[in-house]
Enzyme design. Structure first.
Site, PDB file in Angstrom:
ATOM      1  N   GLU A  30       2.540  13.134  -5.434  1.00 30.85           N
ATOM      2  CA  GLU A  30       1.340  13.975  -5.275  1.00 30.85           C
ATOM      3  C   GLU A  30       0.696  13.792  -3.901  1.00 30.85           C
ATOM      4  OE1 GLU A  30       1.125  16.184  -7.288  1.00 30.85           O
ATOM      5  OE2 GLU A  30       1.425  15.542  -9.359  1.00 30.85           O
TER       6      GLU A  30
ATOM      7  N   ARG B 255      14.273  -9.441  -1.836  1.00 28.77           N
ATOM      8  CA  ARG B 255      14.545  -8.413  -0.821  1.00 28.77           C
ATOM      9  C   ARG B 255      15.926  -7.789  -0.962  1.00 28.77           C
ATOM     10  NH1 ARG B 255      10.402  -6.952   2.988  1.00 28.77           N
ATOM     11  NH2 ARG B 255       8.766  -8.487   2.626  1.00 28.77           N
TER      12      ARG B 255
ATOM     13  N   ASP C  17       9.280   1.387   8.400  1.00 33.79           N
ATOM     14  CA  ASP C  17       8.506   0.169   8.658  1.00 33.79           C
ATOM     15  C   ASP C  17       7.947   0.052  10.072  1.00 33.79           C
ATOM     16  OD1 ASP C  17       7.475  -2.343   7.711  1.00 33.79           O
ATOM     17  OD2 ASP C  17       9.059  -3.372   8.801  1.00 33.79           O
TER      18      ASP C  17
ATOM     19  N   CYS D 127       0.816  -1.216   0.000  1.00 30.33           N
ATOM     20  CA  CYS D 127       0.000   0.000   0.000  1.00 30.33           C
ATOM     21  C   CYS D 127       0.851   1.269   0.000  1.00 30.33           C
ATOM     22  CB  CYS D 127      -0.953   0.008   1.188  1.00 30.33           C
ATOM     23  SG  CYS D 127      -2.256  -1.233   1.086  1.00 30.33           S
TER      24      CYS D 127
ATOM     25  N   ARG E 172      -5.844  -0.276   0.719  1.00 32.82           N
ATOM     26  CA  ARG E 172      -5.952  -0.179  -0.745  1.00 32.82           C
ATOM     27  C   ARG E 172      -7.425  -0.333  -1.101  1.00 32.82           C
ATOM     28  NH1 ARG E 172      -2.758  -0.996  -5.555  1.00 32.82           N
ATOM     29  NH2 ARG E 172      -0.802  -0.932  -4.398  1.00 32.82           N
TER      30      ARG E 172
ATOM     31  N   ASN F 114       7.287   3.940  -0.115  1.00 32.39           N
ATOM     32  CA  ASN F 114       7.254   5.069  -1.046  1.00 32.39           C
ATOM     33  C   ASN F 114       6.911   6.371  -0.322  1.00 32.39           C
ATOM     34  OD1 ASN F 114       7.856   3.368  -3.155  1.00 32.39           O
ATOM     35  ND2 ASN F 114       5.759   3.170  -3.884  1.00 32.39           N
TER      36      ASN F 114
END
Length: 607
Positions: free
Chosen positions: A517, A389, A297, A274, A420, A278
């Site tokens: 954004e 990973r 995390d 989700c 999501r 980022n």
């Protein structure tokens, strides 16, 4: 049977900690290793262990010009991810584990583990790995010691935690630590040849909450074997946090600075896939705004003397999913991976580098895939495993905030929850109070199937994004969050927001561009925190009032914005009807306040 005193290395212990020494002796007698090594976390130790792993065939050194001091590993194809069905919370009572965890009677589990661990390290070295979760010297941090027979785990723990002599020094002669035992479950008989990735088809990832113990058997893979991460930092730490009045959460932490120089620290919980990493490494598209990373995390949060919640990132490294990480989606993550990294189950290029799906727009003409086979763009399977990973020091991330290792932690102004969701959930909603915010966290979900127009798809609930990681009954976890709010000054608590970057049109088109954004949503959150944006009341909570969300330069139509920033009462009536099925899972342990929130939402929707 060899006694511990006969095993070389036990007498070389660089500590006088009686409990630690007794525990190491006990595990050595149980597991019967050939020797014991006390890890100091030094560069020379790392170099020696990576050389050993290269000789064994576990690691391949990458081209030193392309990826300095970096390595590639390919796991056994059966050992590629966390094994949730083999993960247990062995509390004294089954009801304390709750309906979302696997439970086994602790006495029965100890009998099973005793048999599995008996002699399981024969032919191998037992490594004793002291580590600190969180900055050394912080009152928010906590210590652990992992015993493992995997040198791959040792080098990974050096990256992911503050490992070795500094942690052992902080432990002193009588400090508290979480004991964590890990074995690959692959003893080596004399003269037997080892395999590059030892593991066992029988796997147990077991937590004993009351005694704060972790036992992991059969897997060499990150989440099952690096016991400081999910096992300690979330499952065991969540129980410690419940008992001691703090929070251990599956959350990123970011620092947001406005063009005027006003700083807010924001924590955010999202289920996997989700966009958590980022957002943690966000590059704002809004001019003048700056985002920096504190953690990607996990967040540990305690109240400071001023009554605010202060957070630290308990980890020292990033353990990220490689596929989908690329220049377009997360350029800061790509920049972080310039060197000092271990890549597991990605693909290898012909010139000694690594590649995975999403790293570059164009696929290389030839690769060696994660199973060691030749791969071309015509191949039918991905070159990298979907859960491939990377392990890399967090300090290499170009967006790390200077405060990321501050022992005092950073004061959290806002907490975001999100899943999501193609339908129903607006782009951003502020909870008017802490209790409503806990309600939002408790109903977080993602849609697993597409919905018909005007309806809701099948939902997978992941409350607080903690479903796989809560170390006790999740209803009690909700109650703990409510209690945290009850004992605090409401004006000093973080405000809670419910966000959704994944809303779709009936035709399946994303309405919001996401990525950089999302800084526009954070800017509105900051304006609410600073008392500038007024917002608009809806049955769900407070949404941006018309014109409050900064849209200059944004390629989103007015109609789409209206959908993103409104509450469809008819769809939300359907949404509200789905909540009792979720809440009933928890029976009479679910806090009455959450049922009251559900009832109040239903009334507002029908008002």
């Amino acid at each position: 049977m060899t006694t511990a005193a006969q095993i070389p290395g036990l007498d070389a212990a660089p500590t006088k900690h009686a409990r630690l020494l007794a525990w190491v002796r006990e595990i050595a007698e149980l597991t019967q290793p050939d020797r014991i090594e006390w890890c100091d976390g030094s560069e020379s130790e790392f170099d020696r262990l990576t050389s050993l792993l290269i000789d064994k065939g576990t690691l391949v050194q990458l081209d030193d010009e392309k990826r300095p001091n970096s390595f590639y590993a390919a796991s056994d194809p059966s050992d590629v991810a966390r094994v949730e069905d083999r993960t247990y919370i062995c509390s004294e009572k089954a009801e304390d584990a709750g309906p979302t965890n696997n439970w086994l009677d602790p006495a029965e589990m100890r009998t099973k583990l005793g048999k599995l661990f008996s002699g399981c390290m024969r032919g191998r070295t037992m490594y004793v790995v002291p580590f600190c979760m969180g900055p050394l010297g912080s009152h928010i941090s906590a210590l652990g010691v992992e015993i493992t027979d995997s040198p791959y785990v040792v080098i990974s723990m050096r990256t992911m935690t503050r490992m070795g002599t500094p942690a052992l020094d902080q432990l002193g002669d009588d400090g508290f630590f979480v004991p964590a035992v890990h074995s690959l479950g692959a003893p080596l008989e004399p003269g037997a040849t080892d395999v590059p990735w030892p593991c066992n088809s029988t796997k147990y990832i077991t937590h004993f909450p009351e005694t704060r113990e972790i036992w992991s058997y059969g897997s060499g893979y990150g989440g099952n074997a690096l016991l400081g991460k999910k096992c300690y930092a979330l499952r065991i730490a969540s129980v410690m946090a419940r008992d001691q009045g703090w929070l251990a959460e599956h959350m990123l932490i970011l620092k947001l600075t406005s063009p005027a120089g006003k700083v807010h620290f924001i924590a955010a919980a999202f289920p996997s896939a989700c966009g958590k990493t980022n957002l943690a490494m966000l590059i704002p598209t809004l001019p003048g705004w700056k985002a920096e990373t504190v953690g990607d995390d996990i967040a540990w949060m305690r109240f400071g003397d001023d009554g605010r919640l202060y957070a630290v990132n308990p980890e020292a490294g990033l353990f990220g999913v490689a596929p989908g990480t690329g220049e377009e989606t997360n350029p800061n993550a790509v920049k972080t991976l310039w060197g000092n990294a271990v890549f597991t189950n990605v693909a290898r290029t012909d010139d000694g580098d690594v590649w995975w799906e999403g790293l570059t727009p164009d696929k290389p003409a030839h690769l060696i895939d994660w199973k060691g086979r030749d791969w071309t763009p015509d191949s039918t399977e991905p070159a990298a495993h979907p859960n491939a990973r990377f392990t890399v020091p967090a300090s290499q991330c170009p967006t790390m905030a200077p405060e990321w290792e501050n022992p005092a932690g950073v004061p959290i102004s806002a907490i975001l929850f999100g899943g999501r969701r193609a339908t129903a959930v607006p782009l951003v909603t502020e909870a008017p109070d802490w209790q409503r915010g806990v309600f939002f966290g408790s109903i977080v979900s993602s849609e697993t199937t597409a919905a018909a127009a005007g309806a809701i798809g099948k939902l997978r609930r992941d409350p607080f994004a903690m479903l796989p990681f809560c170390g006790y009954n999740m209803a009690d976890y909700f109650a703990h969050w409510l209690e945290i709010g009850n004992k605090a000054d409401p004006d000093k608590l973080p405000r809670i927001y419910y966000v959704n970057w994944f809303r779709k049109s009936p035709e399946g088109r994303y309405l919001w561009p996401g990525f950089g954004e999302n800084s526009r949503v954070l800017a509105w959150v900051a304006s609410r925190l600073d008392g500038e944006a007024k917002g608009t009341e809806t049955p769900l909570g407070i949404l941006p009032a018309p014109g409050e969300l900064p849209t200059e330069g944004l390629d989103v139509s007015e109609a789409d914005l209206e959908t993103l920033l409104s509450v469809d009462t008819e769809v939300w009536r359907q949404e509200a009807e789905l909540i009792p099925e979720h809440y009933n899972t928890f029976g009479d342990r679910l806090p009455a306040q959450l049922w009251a929130e559900h009832e109040a939402l239903t009334k507002r929707l029908n008002g």
